[in-house]
Scaffold this active site. Structure first.
Site: not given
Ligand code: SF4
Length: 475
Positions: A7, A35, A110-111, A257, A298, A360-361, A397, A446, A449
């Site tokens: 978002c 979004g 957002n989140g 991305y 991207s 590609d991303d 995620c 982070c 994923c």
């Molecule tokens: S898990 Fe991946 S998409 Fe989700 S916050 Fe962490 S890095 Fe971003």
């Protein structure tokens, strides 16, 4: 690409009262990439809140009539949201507005909370009734509950966020204040700026500040709450720092991305990170080729980086139809097929008889990559060497990004060589996991994923399944 956006949030205080809804509208336009399913604006006219929100793109939901129907005001907030067809209900559209004994609250989020189910369960057991399936309503409820026990919105928010785990970048309004809050990990971006007329603007990305003529001041720090007052709208915001997280962990995928390449997040230019990703790919996976082509949008910046590092010319080999939404909006496999073909068109004179490096991303299920490679083959490409500017996706995620479940992620079941074969590429190379720091220029981020190293507690099975189901419904 089967990844869905999260978002975008936007807020403004001060400036010309009559134009305030229009300012938010322009800010939301700049955040539309975050979004595309619904959007909304809430204007605060000295304590009286007026809202318009609906399903659709910003340009569809708001026309002159809708904008003129919103009153002028001392502040306003807005939101763009992603949601799937099934769960994209009107009750989930943001900003959410709550009226309570001590006033009003409007909130845009957002989140995603990683503990939303636990919170919701305990609140429902204590008598709370929810109208939506969104975790944003849970945040609204928590803040309102604390507000009834405390003497200020600041105290209420600081108390409420202690219960929240996961990702939340919030922009909210009380009757007299605009607040911007970023979770202690800083998963999602949030920044603010100022315009010449003294008004302050808060947005998910700096590109939205630029869109309304605001000068970027800084990012909201992880764990920080900024409070802007309507009585002194030009005064610098008051900053409150909450409990710090053990480690900051902004989402690395924002750089790869999600974010617009002209945005700057946590002092790092998104475009530069993507160029660096391409340069790393050129060093790690060199290949003899005639041309480097990026998948719009991207993949373009990383393609420039690959070209610079390798010396292979960069060309526009795929043209994107600007008037087609991102392919992931398509709710069915058949429709997605159509969307890729309509969205991306090959430039035959660039591709015919050439050895192509295609950038590609990311790869999720592999189906989109396969279709793009088919398009290039049909245009006469002799060889196609696929380079991906992210590591392979292996995990879901829990922080606001709709990555497919593990069983659908192609990298969970196949080696890179197998993925090359399945997509029809002559070779493949992914950005190495250990290069993410070099790519982004930050030490803490982070990347769960990709590596499964989640910065917070995550729902455990079988609740995890329920979480994913609820998340899907909420979207
Ligand atoms: S898990 Fe991946 S998409 Fe989700 S916050 Fe962490 S890095 Fe971003």
């Amino acid at each position: 690409m089967a990844i869905h956006e999260e978002c975008g949030v936007f807020g403004i205080i001060g400036g010309r009262r009559d134009d305030i809804a229009r300012d938010v509208y322009h800010g939301l336009y700049a955040l539309q990439h975050r979004g595309q399913e619904s959007c909304g604006i809430v204007v605060n006219d000295d304590g009286v809140f007026s809202a318009h929100k609906d399903l659709g793109l910003v340009g569809e939901v708001f026309d002159e009539t809708q904008l003129n129907a919103l009153p002028g005001g001392c502040m306003a907030i807005g939101h763009v949201r992603y949601g799937t067809t099934g769960g994209n209900t009107r009750s989930n559209i943001q900003p959410m507005v709550v009226s309570h004994q001590k006033g009003n609250l409007a909130l845009a989020h957002n989140g995603n909370l990683a503990n939303s189910l636990d919170l919701r369960d305990s609140l429902e057991l204590s008598g709370a009734i929810f109208h939506s399936t969104s975790d944003t309503e849970t945040i609204c409820y928590m803040i309102t509950r604390e507000r009834l026990k405390t003497d200020s919105i600041e105290s209420a928010v600081l108390s409420a966020v202690k219960y929240l785990e996961g990702a939340y970048s919030l922009v909210m309004m009380s009757s007299t204040k605009l607040l911007a809050v970023r979770d202690p990990h800083g998963f999602r971006p949030l920044c603010f700026g100022k315009r010449e007329d003294g008004s302050f603007v808060v947005a998910s990305e700096s590109c939205a500040l630029t869109a309304v003529g605001a000068e970027f001041i800084r990012d909201v720090k992880p764990g920080e709450m900024l409070v802007f007052q309507s009585e002194t709208p030009s005064a610098d915001p008051v900053s409150y720092m909450g409990e710090p997280a053990s480690k900051k962990s902004p989402c690395i995928f924002e750089y790869i991305y999600f974010a617009r390449p002209d945005s700057v997040i946590d002092c790092i230019a998104v475009h530069d990170t993507r160029v660096r990703a391409g340069q790393i790919l050129a060093r790690e996976y060199p290949v003899e080729a005639d041309v480097v082509v990026g998948v719009p949008d991207s993949g373009l910046d990383a393609a420039i980086g690959y070209s610079r590092e390798s010396g292979i010319p960069y060309e526009i080999g795929l043209v994107k139809n600007k008037y087609v939404g991102r392919s992931f909006i398509a709710p069915s496999q058949d429709q997605r097929t159509d969307t890729v073909r309509i969205k991306l068109s090959p430039v035959k004179s660039v591709l015919e008889g050439k050895r192509v490096v295609l950038i590609d991303d990311s790869i999720v299920r592999g189906t989109t990559s396969k279709r793009i490679i088919n398009i290039l083959r049909e245009a006469g490409a002799k060889e196609i060497h696929l380079r991906i500017s992210s590591p392979p996706f292996r995990h879901p995620c829990f922080y606001g990004v709709d990555i497919d479940s593990e069983d659908k992620l192609i990298a969970n079941h196949h080696t890179p060589e197998e993925i090359a074969s399945l997509t029809g590429a002559d070779s493949i190379g992914f950005l190495p996991l250990e290069s993410l720091g070099e790519m982004s220029g930050c030490a803490d981020y982070c990347s769960a994923c990709f590596d499964g190293d989640y910065p917070t507690k995550i729902p455990t099975d079988p609740r995890k399944d329920r979480f994913e189901k609820k998340l899907s419904e909420a979207r």
